[in-house]
Scaffold this motif. Sequence first.
Motif, mmCIF file in Angstrom:
data_model
loop_
_atom_site.group_PDB
_atom_site.id
_atom_site.type_symbol
_atom_site.label_atom_id
_atom_site.label_comp_id
_atom_site.label_asym_id
_atom_site.label_seq_id
_atom_site.Cartn_x
_atom_site.Cartn_y
_atom_site.Cartn_z
ATOM 1 N N ILE A 161 -5.401 11.925 4.698
ATOM 2 C CA ILE A 161 -4.869 12.731 3.593
ATOM 3 C C ILE A 161 -3.364 12.520 3.466
ATOM 4 O O ILE A 161 -2.833 12.354 2.361
ATOM 5 C CB ILE A 161 -5.203 14.213 3.810
ATOM 6 N N ALA A 162 -2.664 12.505 4.602
ATOM 7 C CA ALA A 162 -1.207 12.344 4.586
ATOM 8 C C ALA A 162 -0.790 10.994 4.035
ATOM 9 O O ALA A 162 0.158 10.888 3.254
ATOM 10 C CB ALA A 162 -0.643 12.543 5.991
ATOM 11 N N GLN A 163 -1.515 9.937 4.422
ATOM 12 C CA GLN A 163 -1.105 8.610 3.970
ATOM 13 C C GLN A 163 -1.343 8.416 2.473
ATOM 14 O O GLN A 163 -0.628 7.642 1.822
ATOM 15 C CB GLN A 163 -1.814 7.522 4.768
ATOM 16 N N ASN A 164 -2.317 9.121 1.917
ATOM 17 C CA ASN A 164 -2.540 9.003 0.473
ATOM 18 C C ASN A 164 -1.322 9.438 -0.325
ATOM 19 O O ASN A 164 -1.075 8.938 -1.429
ATOM 20 C CB ASN A 164 -3.769 9.819 0.065
ATOM 21 N N GLU A 165 -0.549 10.376 0.246
ATOM 22 C CA GLU A 165 0.661 10.822 -0.426
ATOM 23 C C GLU A 165 1.718 9.720 -0.471
ATOM 24 O O GLU A 165 2.608 9.735 -1.332
ATOM 25 C CB GLU A 165 1.230 12.050 0.283
ATOM 26 N N LEU A 166 1.632 8.771 0.448
ATOM 27 C CA LEU A 166 2.596 7.671 0.484
ATOM 28 C C LEU A 166 2.191 6.524 -0.434
ATOM 29 O O LEU A 166 3.005 5.658 -0.746
ATOM 30 C CB LEU A 166 2.719 7.130 1.918
ATOM 31 N N ILE A 167 0.933 6.525 -0.857
ATOM 32 C CA ILE A 167 0.392 5.415 -1.642
ATOM 33 C C ILE A 167 0.624 5.599 -3.130
ATOM 34 O O ILE A 167 0.832 4.628 -3.862
ATOM 35 C CB ILE A 167 -1.120 5.259 -1.350
ATOM 36 N N VAL A 168 0.590 6.840 -3.582
ATOM 37 C CA VAL A 168 0.682 7.103 -5.017
ATOM 38 C C VAL A 168 2.094 7.554 -5.401
ATOM 39 O O VAL A 168 2.829 8.124 -4.600
ATOM 40 C CB VAL A 168 -0.343 8.168 -5.459
ATOM 41 N N SER A 169 2.458 7.267 -6.634
ATOM 42 C CA SER A 169 3.757 7.657 -7.171
ATOM 43 C C SER A 169 3.650 7.649 -8.686
ATOM 44 O O SER A 169 2.630 7.230 -9.256
ATOM 45 C CB SER A 169 4.849 6.675 -6.720
ATOM 46 N N ASP A 187 10.957 -2.983 -9.930
ATOM 47 C CA ASP A 187 12.250 -3.626 -9.686
ATOM 48 C C ASP A 187 13.173 -2.677 -8.925
ATOM 49 O O ASP A 187 13.906 -3.093 -8.021
ATOM 50 C CB ASP A 187 12.898 -4.040 -11.006
ATOM 51 N N ALA A 188 13.127 -1.405 -9.302
ATOM 52 C CA ALA A 188 13.981 -0.423 -8.635
ATOM 53 C C ALA A 188 13.602 -0.252 -7.170
ATOM 54 O O ALA A 188 14.471 -0.153 -6.290
ATOM 55 C CB ALA A 188 13.893 0.922 -9.358
ATOM 56 N N LEU A 189 12.290 -0.242 -6.867
ATOM 57 C CA LEU A 189 11.846 -0.092 -5.490
ATOM 58 C C LEU A 189 12.123 -1.358 -4.691
ATOM 59 O O LEU A 189 12.444 -1.291 -3.493
ATOM 60 C CB LEU A 189 10.354 0.255 -5.452
ATOM 61 N N GLN A 190 12.027 -2.515 -5.331
ATOM 62 C CA GLN A 190 12.418 -3.750 -4.658
ATOM 63 C C GLN A 190 13.894 -3.692 -4.281
ATOM 64 O O GLN A 190 14.279 -4.048 -3.162
ATOM 65 C CB GLN A 190 12.161 -4.955 -5.563
ATOM 66 N N ALA A 191 14.702 -3.240 -5.223
ATOM 67 C CA ALA A 191 16.145 -3.165 -4.982
ATOM 68 C C ALA A 191 16.467 -2.171 -3.863
ATOM 69 O O ALA A 191 17.311 -2.442 -2.994
ATOM 70 C CB ALA A 191 16.877 -2.769 -6.261
ATOM 71 N N THR A 214 0.834 -1.197 0.000
ATOM 72 C CA THR A 214 0.000 0.000 0.000
ATOM 73 C C THR A 214 0.875 1.256 0.000
ATOM 74 O O THR A 214 0.655 2.179 -0.776
ATOM 75 C CB THR A 214 -0.922 0.017 1.230
ATOM 76 N N PHE A 215 1.888 1.286 0.882
ATOM 77 C CA PHE A 215 2.763 2.450 0.984
ATOM 78 C C PHE A 215 3.988 2.258 0.107
ATOM 79 O O PHE A 215 4.853 1.439 0.389
ATOM 80 C CB PHE A 215 3.214 2.671 2.426
ATOM 81 N N GLN A 216 4.057 3.038 -0.965
ATOM 82 C CA GLN A 216 5.241 3.039 -1.811
ATOM 83 C C GLN A 216 6.425 3.684 -1.083
ATOM 84 O O GLN A 216 7.578 3.355 -1.352
ATOM 85 C CB GLN A 216 4.960 3.826 -3.089
ATOM 86 N N SER A 217 6.120 4.579 -0.200
ATOM 87 C CA SER A 217 7.133 5.281 0.579
ATOM 88 C C SER A 217 6.838 5.060 2.049
ATOM 89 O O SER A 217 5.702 5.264 2.493
ATOM 90 C CB SER A 217 7.099 6.776 0.241
ATOM 91 N N PHE A 248 12.164 2.174 1.700
ATOM 92 C CA PHE A 248 11.593 0.827 1.678
ATOM 93 C C PHE A 248 10.069 0.886 1.747
ATOM 94 O O PHE A 248 9.496 1.849 2.256
ATOM 95 C CB PHE A 248 12.153 -0.045 2.810
ATOM 96 N N VAL A 249 9.421 -0.149 1.200
ATOM 97 C CA VAL A 249 7.960 -0.174 1.169
ATOM 98 C C VAL A 249 7.412 -0.596 2.536
ATOM 99 O O VAL A 249 8.082 -1.272 3.316
ATOM 100 C CB VAL A 249 7.433 -1.137 0.082
ATOM 101 N N ALA A 250 6.175 -0.206 2.789
ATOM 102 C CA ALA A 250 5.516 -0.549 4.049
ATOM 103 C C ALA A 250 4.044 -0.835 3.789
ATOM 104 O O ALA A 250 3.541 -0.630 2.692
ATOM 105 C CB ALA A 250 5.681 0.584 5.065
ATOM 106 N N GLU A 251 3.370 -1.289 4.841
ATOM 107 C CA GLU A 251 1.974 -1.722 4.744
ATOM 108 C C GLU A 251 1.844 -2.718 3.587
ATOM 109 O O GLU A 251 1.068 -2.544 2.655
ATOM 110 C CB GLU A 251 1.047 -0.525 4.563
#
Length: 358
Positions: free
Chosen positions: A294-302, A315-319, A128-131, A230-233
């Motif tokens: 609202i704040a967490q939505n900023e972590l979900i999208v990229s 692949d880059a985010l996995q790395a 869920t959290f890209q960031s 690193f990713v979370a949730e």
Amino acid sequence: MTFRFNTSRSRRLAVAGASVAVAALALTACSSGSGSDASESPAGEEGFGDLTLQLSWILNEEFAGEYFADSMGYYEEAGFSSVNLVPGPSTGVAELVSGTADVALSDSISVGAAVANEGAPLKIIGATFQSNPFTILSLADGGDIATVDDLKGKRIGVQDSNTTLFNALLAANDIDPSELTIVPVQYDPAPLVNGEVDGFMAYITNESVTVAAQGLDTTDLPFADNGLPFVAETFTVTDEQIANNREMLKAFLVAEIRGWTDALADPEEGSRLAVEEYGADLDLNPENSLAGAIAQNELIVSDETEEFGIFSISDALQASTVSSLAGAGIEVEAGDLFDLSLLAEVYEENPDLIAYMG
């Protein structure tokens, strides 16, 4: 107004999540809840039955997408009789390896530690959290820690369970621990507000919100922007579930994507569902809940989720996640931690789901 702090919020990200006594690695996931009875083919008349989803935290706005998926009937339309949302705090690792949960919302630190240190047969199938939401929170008229160099000479409040991760932040930025003072704290940011520390290890979507809600000007130093992306949730499951219940997991992801698409479009309703319905007995602060949503939505999208869909982990985010884990002393390969093939199939079969922006 009285502001209530989620005083144990950061515990669940503890690297000590590996202490899940995975002595139970005689994995009983084969008897796991609903998933064990699911067919390898898409749900027929009987559907997939019940599914147990272990949440990482209490029933607050953090799970707005799940509330939408449940209340709007997306789980039911995907073929589930019910989806049981089990509140945490929990990393979900113990529940997965014991078979008491089919899916867990966890984090790459806890999952990575269990995989690397205990040989836990787990995979992250989406996030869920890209960031990640970790930050060093400070007061603008106090420590005002806006850059990693600002950490030097400061007193930083760090919870015992987060010491390894904080040290990884220092290592990632070539800062020697002797250049600052680590002050042991708990999870209530009162020491920051009271001036006992200059910075406080926190969540952008939680303590940063509640401290700012007191009318205090705050400064954040996000880990994700300073060497630890690193990713979370994370949606985490057992290898056995992937092998035996693939179509069930894909159906679950479809419902989740639909739910989080709604949550991204309407954080006000997501917050209301948390405050008035799913977390009604928690006495959540409506203003703080909305700010958190609202704040967490900023972590979900990229940029990547806009192109490939929410929950995607490139692949880059996995790395970068694997590199972040290595900085925390957790050695694991991307292939041991991630399996994004299910999500890829979901979007290949349902390309319309990618357009979550409407």
